[in-house]
Design an enzyme around this catalytic site. Structure first.
Site, short mmCIF file in Angstrom:
data_model
loop_
_atom_site.label_atom_id
_atom_site.label_comp_id
_atom_site.label_asym_id
_atom_site.label_seq_id
_atom_site.Cartn_x
_atom_site.Cartn_y
_atom_site.Cartn_z
N CYS A 170 0.95 -0.97 -0.32
CA CYS A 170 -0.33 -0.36 0.10
C CYS A 170 1.07 0.91 -0.06
CB CYS A 170 -0.67 -0.59 1.48
SG CYS A 170 -2.05 -1.15 0.78
C1 BEZ Z 1 0.39 -4.58 1.98
O1 BEZ Z 1 0.25 -3.72 1.80
O2 BEZ Z 1 1.88 -5.23 1.98
C2 BEZ Z 1 -0.03 -5.67 3.00
C3 BEZ Z 1 -1.12 -5.78 3.52
C4 BEZ Z 1 -1.56 -6.35 4.17
C5 BEZ Z 1 -0.83 -6.99 5.07
C6 BEZ Z 1 0.32 -7.58 4.58
C7 BEZ Z 1 1.28 -6.52 3.84
#
Ligand code: BEZ
Length: 250
Positions: free
Chosen positions: A53
């Protein structure tokens, strides 16, 4: 199992109240405040500060925010099942200018979209599945939902896919970076040229770990400035002038 995008297209977005914080005060923002009479792109993700994200999903929408606006989008909304304090801090950290980060802390909007997923295996509780949608006057026109898998895919809800849907001919601005040195007149000239032609650029300045060796390692030249556009080395202010002379304004 996640519902298909088709089951939502043509339907109104859920009516909720988002509990936001502005100027250290609570501020209620309704679904109508966000969507009524406007064209809005929403992208929703599992969590602020998480790697994909923070490193890909939000930054690319941020880079393309002016391009979305130029293509008829009134507002870009990033949504997550996080509280207002977290979303505000993430916005600061990400240097987001033109994106509204909406906290859906209780997951009510996300549940209404059928996108609430259980991530308690990693201590996250209930979060949003990753998706994007184009909403016109409160009605969902198009959704891009990431494929159901055990990981956390980012394949279809990205900014470029949404922009291409909105306008397949949209011109995506090239990324520009200038290596510059404080007080260098040629650097000032190169920046003025970029600005005059409407290019947005990132500036990497001498200092804080950046030396003439960095410049030489990256560009093959030790002369300031060095400009790169769209992955190509352009060179100094004179080469930039020649390059821009052959190009349409950004
Ligand atoms: C990520 O955006 O990399 C992520 C999202 C949720 C859980 C773990 C990682």
């Amino acid at each position: 199992m996640l519902p298909s995008a088709k089951s939502f297209e043509g339907k109104p977005v859920p009516q909720v109240t988002f509990k936001t914080r502005s100027d250290d005060q609570w501020q209620d923002v309704s679904t109508d405040d966000v969507f009524k009479g406007r064209t809005v792109v929403v992208f929703s993700l599992p969590g602020a500060f998480t790697p994909t994200c923070s490193n890909a999903h939000l930054p690319r929408y941020n880079e393309l925010s002016a391009t979305f606006k130029a293509n008829g989008v009134d507002q870009i909304v990033c949504l997550a099942v996080n509280d207002a304090f977290v979303m505000n801090q993430w916005k600061l950290e990400q240097q987001v200018q033109d994106i509204t980060l909406l906290p859906d802390g209780n997951g009510e909007f996300t549940a209404g979209m059928g996108m609430l997923v259980d991530k308690s295996n990693i201590g996250f509780g209930k979060r949003s599945w990753r998706y994007s949608m184009l909403v016109r006057n409160g009605v969902i026109e198009k959704m891009f939902i990431e494929p159901a898998s055990t990981g956390d895919p980012l394949e279809v809800s990205d900014a470029d896919t949404m922009l291409k849907y909105i306008n397949p001919q949209a011109v995506v601005p090239e990324a520009v970076v200038i290596f510059a040195k404080p007080g260098c007149p040629h650097c000032a000239r190169a920046k003025a040229q970029l600005e005059a032609r409407g290019y947005r650029y990132d500036e990497i300045s001498l200092g804080q770990g950046i030396t003439s060796s960095t410049l030489r390692a990256v560009s093959g030249s030790g002369t300031w400035p060095q400009v790169f556009i769209g992955g190509r080395r352009i060179g100094g202010a004179d080469e930039l002038e020649a390059y821009l002379g052959t190009r349409k304004a950004a």
